[in-house]
Design a protein around this motif. Structure first.
Motif, PDB file in Angstrom:
ATOM      1  N   ASP A  10      34.340  42.492  43.158  1.00 28.02           N
ATOM      2  CA  ASP A  10      34.832  43.001  41.875  1.00 28.02           C
ATOM      3  C   ASP A  10      35.136  44.487  41.996  1.00 28.02           C
ATOM      4  O   ASP A  10      34.271  45.281  42.336  1.00 28.02           O
ATOM      5  CB  ASP A  10      33.808  42.741  40.768  1.00 28.02           C
ATOM      6  N   LEU A  14      39.203  41.984  43.771  1.00 25.52           N
ATOM      7  CA  LEU A  14      39.620  41.525  42.440  1.00 25.52           C
ATOM      8  C   LEU A  14      39.554  42.702  41.485  1.00 25.52           C
ATOM      9  O   LEU A  14      38.655  43.547  41.605  1.00 25.52           O
ATOM     10  CB  LEU A  14      38.680  40.424  41.915  1.00 25.52           C
ATOM     11  N   THR A  15      40.460  42.740  40.531  1.00 25.94           N
ATOM     12  CA  THR A  15      40.415  43.802  39.530  1.00 25.94           C
ATOM     13  C   THR A  15      39.194  43.614  38.638  1.00 25.94           C
ATOM     14  O   THR A  15      38.738  42.492  38.418  1.00 25.94           O
ATOM     15  CB  THR A  15      41.687  43.807  38.665  1.00 25.94           C
ATOM     16  N   SER A  16      38.666  44.704  38.138  1.00 26.34           N
ATOM     17  CA  SER A  16      37.474  44.641  37.286  1.00 26.34           C
ATOM     18  C   SER A  16      37.797  44.158  35.882  1.00 26.34           C
ATOM     19  O   SER A  16      37.030  43.414  35.288  1.00 26.34           O
ATOM     20  CB  SER A  16      36.809  46.015  37.210  1.00 26.34           C
ATOM     21  N   LYS A  17      38.920  44.607  35.355  1.00 27.34           N
ATOM     22  CA  LYS A  17      39.328  44.198  34.008  1.00 27.34           C
ATOM     23  C   LYS A  17      40.440  43.165  34.118  1.00 27.34           C
ATOM     24  O   LYS A  17      41.288  43.258  34.999  1.00 27.34           O
ATOM     25  CB  LYS A  17      39.801  45.400  33.200  1.00 27.34           C
ATOM     26  N   HIS A  18      40.432  42.181  33.225  1.00 25.35           N
ATOM     27  CA  HIS A  18      41.424  41.101  33.265  1.00 25.35           C
ATOM     28  C   HIS A  18      41.506  40.579  34.701  1.00 25.35           C
ATOM     29  O   HIS A  18      42.544  40.658  35.355  1.00 25.35           O
ATOM     30  CB  HIS A  18      42.793  41.575  32.771  1.00 25.35           C
ATOM     31  N   THR A  19      40.386  40.093  35.193  1.00 27.30           N
ATOM     32  CA  THR A  19      40.193  39.749  36.600  1.00 27.30           C
ATOM     33  C   THR A  19      41.354  38.969  37.197  1.00 27.30           C
ATOM     34  O   THR A  19      41.757  37.930  36.685  1.00 27.30           O
ATOM     35  CB  THR A  19      38.887  38.960  36.773  1.00 27.30           C
ATOM     36  N   GLN A  20      41.874  39.520  38.282  1.00 24.71           N
ATOM     37  CA  GLN A  20      42.947  38.900  39.056  1.00 24.71           C
ATOM     38  C   GLN A  20      42.916  39.520  40.452  1.00 24.71           C
ATOM     39  O   GLN A  20      42.291  40.553  40.655  1.00 24.71           O
ATOM     40  CB  GLN A  20      44.302  39.127  38.396  1.00 24.71           C
ATOM     41  N   TYR A  59      40.413  32.493  41.692  1.00 23.55           N
ATOM     42  CA  TYR A  59      41.457  33.515  41.684  1.00 23.55           C
ATOM     43  C   TYR A  59      42.463  33.416  42.832  1.00 23.55           C
ATOM     44  O   TYR A  59      43.531  34.017  42.759  1.00 23.55           O
ATOM     45  CB  TYR A  59      40.811  34.908  41.710  1.00 23.55           C
TER      46      TYR A  59
END
Length: 143
Positions: A10, A14-20, A59
């Motif tokens: 994380d 993967l991005t922390s916000k709006h995980t992608q 993801y």
């Protein structure tokens, strides 16, 4: 043996916000797997890679998951630094290392082995890849 690289999930893969998936992640992961001895250093991996892969499978596609399975597990309880082999040459990529973890790195004379990742920066993983090439791969070759 290749230099070890420890990867958080994380905020790094993967991005922390709006995980992608992070921008440029496929190129980055392929690069680190080819050039480093790769380990997960994340709350999603505590000695067993199966929960890590299960989490990542939400993801990433199957092809990417097969690549990510090449990253080895670490085991730690309280601080991520417990999972680091301080007797090896290593890099640790993390978006938010704790102050106490930084103190342990400093005590072991390897604070410079930490690269803090900020995926809010455009092309952050490409910047880190360039840094890894110039500081950690090319430095191993005599001129």
């Amino acid at each position: 043996m290749n230099k070890k690289i420890y990867l958080d999930i994380d905020g790094v893969t993967l991005t922390s916000k709006h995980t992608q998936p992070a921008e440029n992640i496929e190129d980055f992961i392929n690069f680190v797997i080819e050039n480093f001895d790769c380990y997960w250093l994340t709350t999603h991996c505590k000695g067993d890679i199966n929960p890590t892969i299960k989490y990542l499978s939400y993801y990433y596609n199957e092809n990417m998951i097969n690549i990510l399975k090449k990253v080895k597990p670490t085991n730690w309880e309280t601080l991520k630094t417990e999972g680091i082999d301080f007797n090896s040459d290593f890099i640790w990529l993390d978006d938010y290392p704790l102050y106490s973890e930084k103190l342990i790195l400093e005590k072991n004379n390897c604070l410079e082995s930490l690269i803090e990742v900020n995926l809010n920066n455009k092309d952050e993983l490409l910047r880190i890849k360039d840094e890894l090439i110039t500081k950690h791969i090319l430095s191993n070759f005599p001129i």
